[in-house]
Write a protein that holds these residues in place. Structure first.
Motif, mmCIF file in Angstrom:
data_model
loop_
_atom_site.group_PDB
_atom_site.id
_atom_site.type_symbol
_atom_site.label_atom_id
_atom_site.label_comp_id
_atom_site.label_asym_id
_atom_site.label_seq_id
_atom_site.Cartn_x
_atom_site.Cartn_y
_atom_site.Cartn_z
ATOM 1 N N SER A 38 0.829 -1.206 0.000
ATOM 2 C CA SER A 38 0.000 0.000 0.000
ATOM 3 C C SER A 38 0.865 1.260 0.000
ATOM 4 C CB SER A 38 -0.970 0.008 1.176
ATOM 5 O OG SER A 38 -0.281 -0.043 2.394
ATOM 6 N N ARG A 39 1.985 1.224 0.694
ATOM 7 C CA ARG A 39 2.885 2.377 0.696
ATOM 8 C C ARG A 39 3.541 2.551 -0.673
ATOM 9 N NH1 ARG A 39 6.707 2.405 5.700
ATOM 10 N NH2 ARG A 39 6.749 4.620 5.272
ATOM 11 N N TYR A 40 3.933 1.444 -1.296
ATOM 12 C CA TYR A 40 4.522 1.509 -2.635
ATOM 13 C C TYR A 40 3.508 2.088 -3.620
ATOM 14 C CZ TYR A 40 6.455 0.226 -7.134
ATOM 15 O OH TYR A 40 6.912 0.272 -8.430
ATOM 16 N N SER A 41 2.290 1.584 -3.567
ATOM 17 C CA SER A 41 1.251 2.052 -4.474
ATOM 18 C C SER A 41 0.994 3.537 -4.284
ATOM 19 C CB SER A 41 -0.037 1.251 -4.245
ATOM 20 O OG SER A 41 -1.039 1.671 -5.125
ATOM 21 N N THR A 42 0.963 3.984 -3.042
ATOM 22 C CA THR A 42 0.744 5.403 -2.754
ATOM 23 C C THR A 42 1.906 6.242 -3.267
ATOM 24 O OG1 THR A 42 -0.627 4.860 -0.849
ATOM 25 C CG2 THR A 42 0.310 7.088 -0.916
ATOM 26 N N LEU A 43 3.139 5.774 -3.048
ATOM 27 C CA LEU A 43 4.306 6.491 -3.571
ATOM 28 C C LEU A 43 4.242 6.591 -5.090
ATOM 29 C CD1 LEU A 43 7.426 5.229 -1.574
ATOM 30 C CD2 LEU A 43 6.490 7.545 -1.632
ATOM 31 N N TRP A 44 3.899 5.477 -5.725
ATOM 32 C CA TRP A 44 3.814 5.470 -7.190
ATOM 33 C C TRP A 44 2.776 6.486 -7.661
ATOM 34 C CZ3 TRP A 44 -0.029 4.680 -10.717
ATOM 35 C CH2 TRP A 44 0.375 4.588 -12.049
ATOM 36 N N ALA A 45 1.613 6.495 -7.021
ATOM 37 C CA ALA A 45 0.549 7.420 -7.417
ATOM 38 C C ALA A 45 0.987 8.871 -7.237
ATOM 39 C CB ALA A 45 -0.727 7.143 -6.626
ATOM 40 N N VAL A 46 1.629 9.178 -6.127
ATOM 41 C CA VAL A 46 2.079 10.554 -5.889
ATOM 42 C C VAL A 46 3.158 10.927 -6.906
ATOM 43 C CG1 VAL A 46 3.261 12.086 -4.255
ATOM 44 C CG2 VAL A 46 1.440 10.559 -3.452
ATOM 45 N N ASP A 47 4.064 10.007 -7.197
ATOM 46 C CA ASP A 47 5.116 10.289 -8.165
ATOM 47 C C ASP A 47 4.547 10.459 -9.571
ATOM 48 O OD1 ASP A 47 7.899 10.669 -8.795
ATOM 49 O OD2 ASP A 47 7.877 8.682 -9.705
ATOM 50 N N THR A 48 3.570 9.647 -9.920
ATOM 51 C CA THR A 48 3.011 9.661 -11.261
ATOM 52 C C THR A 48 2.032 10.806 -11.471
ATOM 53 O OG1 THR A 48 3.255 7.269 -11.384
ATOM 54 C CG2 THR A 48 1.760 8.277 -12.973
ATOM 55 N N PHE A 49 1.173 11.078 -10.511
ATOM 56 C CA PHE A 49 0.094 12.055 -10.679
ATOM 57 C C PHE A 49 0.276 13.315 -9.834
ATOM 58 C CE2 PHE A 49 -1.800 7.904 -11.560
ATOM 59 C CZ PHE A 49 -2.365 8.121 -12.796
ATOM 60 N N GLY A 50 1.220 13.307 -8.904
ATOM 61 C CA GLY A 50 1.307 14.337 -7.899
ATOM 62 C C GLY A 50 1.907 15.637 -8.351
ATOM 63 N N PRO A 51 1.937 16.583 -7.420
ATOM 64 C CA PRO A 51 1.354 16.559 -6.078
ATOM 65 C C PRO A 51 -0.170 16.396 -6.117
ATOM 66 C CG PRO A 51 2.780 18.487 -6.374
ATOM 67 C CD PRO A 51 2.624 17.840 -7.702
ATOM 68 N N LEU A 52 -0.669 15.715 -5.108
ATOM 69 C CA LEU A 52 -2.098 15.376 -5.059
ATOM 70 C C LEU A 52 -2.728 15.806 -3.746
ATOM 71 C CD1 LEU A 52 -1.954 11.699 -6.348
ATOM 72 C CD2 LEU A 52 -3.086 13.586 -7.496
ATOM 73 N N ARG A 53 -3.994 16.179 -3.834
ATOM 74 C CA ARG A 53 -4.790 16.365 -2.618
ATOM 75 C C ARG A 53 -5.080 14.990 -2.040
ATOM 76 N NH1 ARG A 53 -9.278 20.697 -4.715
ATOM 77 N NH2 ARG A 53 -7.846 22.466 -4.829
ATOM 78 N N MET A 54 -5.281 14.951 -0.748
ATOM 79 C CA MET A 54 -5.565 13.678 -0.073
ATOM 80 C C MET A 54 -6.801 13.003 -0.660
ATOM 81 S SD MET A 54 -3.443 12.874 2.398
ATOM 82 C CE MET A 54 -2.849 13.268 4.003
ATOM 83 N N THR A 55 -7.830 13.785 -0.942
ATOM 84 C CA THR A 55 -9.058 13.183 -1.484
ATOM 85 C C THR A 55 -8.814 12.577 -2.861
ATOM 86 O OG1 THR A 55 -9.730 15.376 -2.272
ATOM 87 C CG2 THR A 55 -10.683 14.636 -0.191
ATOM 88 N N ASP A 56 -8.010 13.243 -3.692
ATOM 89 C CA ASP A 56 -7.687 12.692 -5.011
ATOM 90 C C ASP A 56 -6.841 11.433 -4.879
ATOM 91 O OD1 ASP A 56 -9.084 14.701 -6.321
ATOM 92 O OD2 ASP A 56 -7.303 15.978 -6.517
ATOM 93 N N LEU A 57 -5.922 11.445 -3.936
ATOM 94 C CA LEU A 57 -5.079 10.272 -3.706
ATOM 95 C C LEU A 57 -5.916 9.097 -3.218
ATOM 96 C CD1 LEU A 57 -2.274 9.035 -3.689
ATOM 97 C CD2 LEU A 57 -1.887 10.109 -1.452
#
Length: 161
Positions: A38-57
């Motif tokens: 779950s941490r890897y997936s979150t890091l990937w999402a932030v790196d790919t789409f970020g910076p992100l709001r918490m709700t978008d994440l």
């Protein structure tokens, strides 16, 4: 599915193989770092789409806002992401990668890539072509249905690391 194939049996095999792939991708990482799936997936999402709001994440990760808040809090405590007020909306915070987060993401991706490269080294060229086709089909399986938007943002990167 092609005529003569059992959709139920194929879907059961798909479910099983994706579970085992997920486990195999986590094992090298779990043994060498404290990063969970779950941490890897979150890091990937932030790196790919970020910076992100918490709700978008949370929407991207398909988890509750409280779950994403907990994960981001842990990532932030480890120095892998930074959380800052959104300059455009004082009620929101943005999650962004840190250089350390990019390093952990890259190292975890490299270990997983090495695992799979060693496995496909013995594949024939025809099997590699079939694997590419299978990956394209799997990508279609995880693409949101028309009308479903995981985020208004587009990926900034597409290299998977």
């Amino acid at each position: 599915m092609a005529e003569g194939l059992d959709d139920g049996a194929t879907l059961a095999r798909l479910r099983t193989v994706t579970m085992w792939l997920s486990r195999q991708m986590r094992e090298p990482s779990a043994a060498e770092t404290a990063i969970t799936a779950s941490r890897y997936s979150t890091l990937w999402a932030v790196d790919t789409f970020g910076p992100l709001r918490m709700t978008d994440l949370a929407r991207l990760e398909k988890i509750s806002k409280s779950s994403v808040t907990r994960i981001v809090s842990n990532l932030s405590a480890d120095g892998l992401v930074e959380v800052a007020a959104d300059a455009n909306d004082g009620r929101s915070t943005l999650v962004a990668m840190t250089p350390e987060g990019r390093d952990v993401l890259a190292a975890t991706s490299a270990r997983t890539d090495a695992l799979f490269l060693s496995r496909i080294a013995g594949f024939s060229e025809a099997e590699k072509v079939m694997l590419e086709a299978a990956v394209m089909l799997l990508e279609r399986l995880v693409t949101p249905h028309e009308g479903q938007q995981p985020s208004e943002r587009s990926p900034r990167r597409s290299n998977g690391s």
